[in-house]
Design a protein around this motif. Structure first.
Motif, short mmCIF file in Angstrom:
data_model
loop_
_atom_site.label_atom_id
_atom_site.label_comp_id
_atom_site.label_asym_id
_atom_site.label_seq_id
_atom_site.Cartn_x
_atom_site.Cartn_y
_atom_site.Cartn_z
N ALA A 1 -9.28 -5.62 0.98
CA ALA A 1 -8.33 -6.46 0.25
C ALA A 1 -8.28 -6.07 -1.22
O ALA A 1 -7.19 -6.03 -1.84
CB ALA A 1 -8.74 -7.94 0.38
N GLU A 2 -9.42 -5.77 -1.81
CA GLU A 2 -9.44 -5.39 -3.22
C GLU A 2 -8.73 -4.06 -3.43
O GLU A 2 -8.01 -3.88 -4.44
CB GLU A 2 -10.89 -5.33 -3.69
N ALA A 3 -8.88 -3.13 -2.51
CA ALA A 3 -8.17 -1.85 -2.61
C ALA A 3 -6.67 -2.06 -2.48
O ALA A 3 -5.86 -1.43 -3.18
CB ALA A 3 -8.67 -0.89 -1.54
N MET A 4 -6.26 -2.96 -1.58
CA MET A 4 -4.83 -3.25 -1.41
C MET A 4 -4.24 -3.84 -2.68
O MET A 4 -3.14 -3.46 -3.11
CB MET A 4 -4.66 -4.21 -0.22
N LEU A 5 -4.98 -4.75 -3.31
CA LEU A 5 -4.49 -5.33 -4.57
C LEU A 5 -4.40 -4.29 -5.66
O LEU A 5 -3.43 -4.28 -6.44
CB LEU A 5 -5.44 -6.46 -5.00
N ALA A 6 -5.39 -3.41 -5.73
CA ALA A 6 -5.37 -2.35 -6.76
C ALA A 6 -4.20 -1.41 -6.55
O ALA A 6 -3.54 -1.00 -7.52
CB ALA A 6 -6.69 -1.58 -6.72
N ASP A 7 -3.90 -1.07 -5.31
CA ASP A 7 -2.78 -0.17 -5.03
C ASP A 7 -1.44 -0.80 -5.36
O ASP A 7 -0.47 -0.10 -5.65
CB ASP A 7 -2.79 0.22 -3.55
N ALA A 8 -1.39 -2.15 -5.33
CA ALA A 8 -0.12 -2.83 -5.58
C ALA A 8 0.18 -3.01 -7.07
O ALA A 8 1.29 -3.40 -7.43
CB ALA A 8 -0.15 -4.20 -4.90
N ARG A 9 -0.78 -2.69 -7.90
CA ARG A 9 -0.56 -2.89 -9.35
C ARG A 9 0.36 -1.83 -9.92
O ARG A 9 0.39 -0.70 -9.49
CB ARG A 9 -1.90 -2.87 -10.09
#
Length: 229
Positions: free
Chosen positions: A221-229
């Motif tokens: 989930a943290e990687a997904m949020l980082a990629d969405a920035r």
């Protein structure tokens, strides 16, 4: 009847047993992803959709949940005495949510892309729908295992089957809950009735979604949020 619905049930009462040690002494909605509790990520969605009324049910470590939600405007549906599952919990909370269809949101997922609650509000048509479930294709369901929950027809109707995963966000008319005799039951009982009546529909989420039900899903989930920035 609300059109679109502007009351939201936040499911926050579960034990979170799949989280192991992370939920031994705290409720799952307070497990952190990217430095913030899961419940706060859910509240971001609610505020972004300009939800007028929010209700959260509590059971496991209820005092912690109440303390965290103090001052947020979220009303508490107290299930300390007995956890009622998704169907029974929603039925109890209707006294606080008010009349008509409502949004519900599981608090153990992370989202990116368009606000799923706003998308559900925009897609709701109470003349032909009694439930509108936010779905995601199984191949894009991060952190999720299994082949899916539903099929999705071209007209938007859902059936039980494989291919699409229920993301934990929906609009549903809780009126049908009054006909279910059990006190403790899953919302699936209502869905099955609505599917049979041709009044259950699906809406595809156009962004990312991660099921944060296990510790190993947190970095996903943290990687997904980082990629969405």
């Amino acid at each position: 009847m609300r059109n679109p619905p502007d009351a939201l049930m936040l499911y926050a009462a579960g034990f979170g047993t799949r989280m192991g040690a992370l939920t031994r002494n705290r409720p799952k909605p307070l497990v952190e992803v990217a430095g913030r509790p899961l419940i706060d990520h859910a509240l971001d969605l609610a505020r972004g959709a300009k939800i007028a009324r929010m209700v959260a049910n509590v059971h496991w470590q209820a005092d912690q949940m109440e303390a965290h939600l103090a001052g947020t405007g979220v009303l508490i549906s107290d299930e300390r005495g007995r956890i009622l599952e998704t169907g029974g919990g929603l039925r109890k909370a209707t006294a606080l949510l008010g009349p008509g269809p409502v949004l519900t949101l599981n608090t153990d997922a992370i989202w990116t892309g368009p606000n799923v609650l706003s998308a559900l509000q925009a897609g709701w048509d109470g003349t032909r729908m009694s439930a509108l479930l936010a779905l995601i294709p199984v191949e894009r369901a991060t952190g999720h295992t299994g082949k899916g929950d539903f099929t999705l027809a071209p007209d938007g109707m859902i059936r039980r089957g494989e291919g699409y995963v229920y993301t934990g966000a929906q609009i549903v008319d809780p009126a049908g809950l009054t006909a279910i005799p059990e006190a403790v039951f899953s919302i699936n009982l209502l869905w099955d009735r609505l599917i049979a009546e041709g009044r259950a529909f699906g809406l595809l989420h156009q962004g990312g979604w991660c099921d944060v039900g296990r510790p190993e899903s947190i970095p996903l989930a943290e990687a997904m949020l980082a990629d969405a920035r």
